[in-house]
Design a protein around this motif. Structure first.
Motif, PDB file in Angstrom:
ATOM      1  N   ARG A   1      49.456  63.446  37.885  1.00  0.00           N
ATOM      2  CA  ARG A   1      49.637  62.034  37.529  1.00  0.00           C
ATOM      3  C   ARG A   1      50.640  61.316  38.424  1.00  0.00           C
ATOM      4  O   ARG A   1      50.705  60.100  38.424  1.00  0.00           O
ATOM      5  N   SER A   2      51.417  62.033  39.217  1.00  0.00           N
ATOM      6  CA  SER A   2      52.334  61.366  40.144  1.00  0.00           C
ATOM      7  C   SER A   2      51.575  60.720  41.302  1.00  0.00           C
ATOM      8  O   SER A   2      52.154  59.948  42.063  1.00  0.00           O
ATOM      9  N   ASN A   3      50.276  60.993  41.427  1.00  0.00           N
ATOM     10  CA  ASN A   3      49.454  60.347  42.449  1.00  0.00           C
ATOM     11  C   ASN A   3      49.006  58.944  42.051  1.00  0.00           C
ATOM     12  O   ASN A   3      48.503  58.202  42.888  1.00  0.00           O
ATOM     13  N   LEU A   4      49.184  58.587  40.780  1.00  0.00           N
ATOM     14  CA  LEU A   4      48.766  57.264  40.331  1.00  0.00           C
ATOM     15  C   LEU A   4      49.595  56.182  41.005  1.00  0.00           C
ATOM     16  O   LEU A   4      50.770  56.371  41.305  1.00  0.00           O
TER      17      LEU A   4
ATOM     18  N   CYS B   1      53.149  53.346  33.758  1.00  0.00           N
ATOM     19  CA  CYS B   1      52.776  53.170  32.353  1.00  0.00           C
ATOM     20  C   CYS B   1      53.313  54.328  31.510  1.00  0.00           C
ATOM     21  O   CYS B   1      53.252  55.493  31.912  1.00  0.00           O
ATOM     22  N   ARG B   2      53.795  54.028  30.329  1.00  0.00           N
ATOM     23  CA  ARG B   2      54.335  55.078  29.468  1.00  0.00           C
ATOM     24  C   ARG B   2      53.240  55.992  28.914  1.00  0.00           C
ATOM     25  O   ARG B   2      53.523  57.061  28.391  1.00  0.00           O
ATOM     26  N   TYR B   3      51.985  55.590  29.040  1.00  0.00           N
ATOM     27  CA  TYR B   3      50.866  56.400  28.557  1.00  0.00           C
ATOM     28  C   TYR B   3      50.138  57.140  29.686  1.00  0.00           C
ATOM     29  O   TYR B   3      49.081  57.703  29.466  1.00  0.00           O
ATOM     30  N   ARG B   4      50.706  57.173  30.876  1.00  0.00           N
ATOM     31  CA  ARG B   4      49.990  57.745  32.025  1.00  0.00           C
ATOM     32  C   ARG B   4      49.635  59.217  31.850  1.00  0.00           C
ATOM     33  O   ARG B   4      48.632  59.670  32.358  1.00  0.00           O
ATOM     34  N   GLU B   5      50.445  59.965  31.125  1.00  0.00           N
ATOM     35  CA  GLU B   5      50.148  61.388  30.935  1.00  0.00           C
ATOM     36  C   GLU B   5      48.991  61.615  29.963  1.00  0.00           C
ATOM     37  O   GLU B   5      48.296  62.620  30.060  1.00  0.00           O
ATOM     38  N   THR B   6      48.778  60.708  29.034  1.00  0.00           N
ATOM     39  CA  THR B   6      47.685  60.866  28.078  1.00  0.00           C
ATOM     40  C   THR B   6      46.471  60.027  28.439  1.00  0.00           C
ATOM     41  O   THR B   6      45.349  60.382  28.104  1.00  0.00           O
ATOM     42  N   CYS B   7      46.660  58.931  29.124  1.00  0.00           N
ATOM     43  CA  CYS B   7      45.555  58.044  29.478  1.00  0.00           C
ATOM     44  C   CYS B   7      45.208  58.198  30.956  1.00  0.00           C
ATOM     45  O   CYS B   7      44.197  58.783  31.291  1.00  0.00           O
ATOM     46  N   GLY B   8      46.031  57.672  31.813  1.00  0.00           N
ATOM     47  CA  GLY B   8      45.777  57.748  33.250  1.00  0.00           C
ATOM     48  C   GLY B   8      44.759  56.757  33.754  1.00  0.00           C
ATOM     49  O   GLY B   8      44.507  56.676  34.938  1.00  0.00           O
ATOM     50  N   GLY B   9      44.163  55.993  32.867  1.00  0.00           N
ATOM     51  CA  GLY B   9      43.149  55.035  33.285  1.00  0.00           C
ATOM     52  C   GLY B   9      41.865  55.739  33.703  1.00  0.00           C
ATOM     53  O   GLY B   9      41.801  56.954  33.784  1.00  0.00           O
ATOM     54  N   CYS B  10      40.861  54.967  33.992  1.00  0.00           N
ATOM     55  CA  CYS B  10      39.578  55.516  34.421  1.00  0.00           C
ATOM     56  C   CYS B  10      39.565  55.606  35.933  1.00  0.00           C
ATOM     57  O   CYS B  10      39.515  54.596  36.625  1.00  0.00           O
ATOM     58  N   ARG B  11      39.632  56.807  36.435  1.00  0.00           N
ATOM     59  CA  ARG B  11      39.663  57.017  37.890  1.00  0.00           C
ATOM     60  C   ARG B  11      38.337  56.644  38.534  1.00  0.00           C
ATOM     61  O   ARG B  11      38.308  56.162  39.656  1.00  0.00           O
ATOM     62  N   ALA B  12      37.220  56.827  37.833  1.00  0.00           N
ATOM     63  CA  ALA B  12      35.910  56.450  38.376  1.00  0.00           C
ATOM     64  C   ALA B  12      35.826  54.937  38.544  1.00  0.00           C
ATOM     65  O   ALA B  12      35.314  54.438  39.552  1.00  0.00           O
TER      66      ALA B  12
ATOM     67  N   LEU C   1      42.211  48.279  36.163  1.00  0.00           N
ATOM     68  CA  LEU C   1      42.468  46.938  35.631  1.00  0.00           C
ATOM     69  C   LEU C   1      41.764  46.656  34.305  1.00  0.00           C
ATOM     70  O   LEU C   1      42.020  45.622  33.707  1.00  0.00           O
ATOM     71  N   CYS C   2      40.911  47.546  33.857  1.00  0.00           N
ATOM     72  CA  CYS C   2      40.189  47.331  32.601  1.00  0.00           C
ATOM     73  C   CYS C   2      40.855  48.005  31.407  1.00  0.00           C
ATOM     74  O   CYS C   2      40.356  47.908  30.286  1.00  0.00           O
ATOM     75  N   VAL C   3      41.959  48.689  31.619  1.00  0.00           N
ATOM     76  CA  VAL C   3      42.684  49.322  30.507  1.00  0.00           C
ATOM     77  C   VAL C   3      43.247  48.204  29.627  1.00  0.00           C
ATOM     78  O   VAL C   3      43.877  47.273  30.125  1.00  0.00           O
ATOM     79  N   PRO C   4      43.014  48.279  28.325  1.00  0.00           N
ATOM     80  CA  PRO C   4      43.472  47.205  27.425  1.00  0.00           C
ATOM     81  C   PRO C   4      44.983  46.963  27.462  1.00  0.00           C
ATOM     82  O   PRO C   4      45.430  45.858  27.167  1.00  0.00           O
ATOM     83  N   LEU C   5      45.773  47.952  27.807  1.00  0.00           N
ATOM     84  CA  LEU C   5      47.219  47.782  27.831  1.00  0.00           C
ATOM     85  C   LEU C   5      47.707  47.066  29.083  1.00  0.00           C
ATOM     86  O   LEU C   5      48.852  46.688  29.173  1.00  0.00           O
ATOM     87  N   TYR C   6      46.840  46.941  30.066  1.00  0.00           N
ATOM     88  CA  TYR C   6      47.207  46.290  31.331  1.00  0.00           C
ATOM     89  C   TYR C   6      47.476  44.822  31.076  1.00  0.00           C
ATOM     90  O   TYR C   6      46.707  44.128  30.438  1.00  0.00           O
ATOM     91  N   SER C   7      48.598  44.339  31.576  1.00  0.00           N
ATOM     92  CA  SER C   7      48.896  42.904  31.377  1.00  0.00           C
ATOM     93  C   SER C   7      49.521  42.315  32.617  1.00  0.00           C
ATOM     94  O   SER C   7      50.040  42.969  33.460  1.00  0.00           O
TER      95      SER C   7
END
Length: 62
Positions: free
Chosen positions: A21-24, A31-42, A56-62
């Protein structure tokens, strides 16, 4: 030559990079949820050509 899926998951450089996840980048990197979410890489790859940019489609993105 066929390989079991688990072997591919463990040995593939791209899968290793995706698990690290350090590659994000961008919002996903901090993001505080990067370890559990990480967003959609595809989706990140489809929209930008980069697997590790913010999704950019993650609901928490603002």
């Amino acid at each position: 030559m066929e390989k079991p899926a688990l072997e591919i998951w463990k040995e593939s450089p791209i899968f290793k990079a995706l698990r690290n996840r350090s590659n994000l980048k961008g919002y996903c990197a901090s993001c505080r949820y990067r370890e559990t979410c990480g967003g959609c890489r595809a989706r990140a790859l489809a929209y930008t050509g980069d697997l590790f940019v913010s999704d950019l489609c993650v609901p928490l993105y603002s």
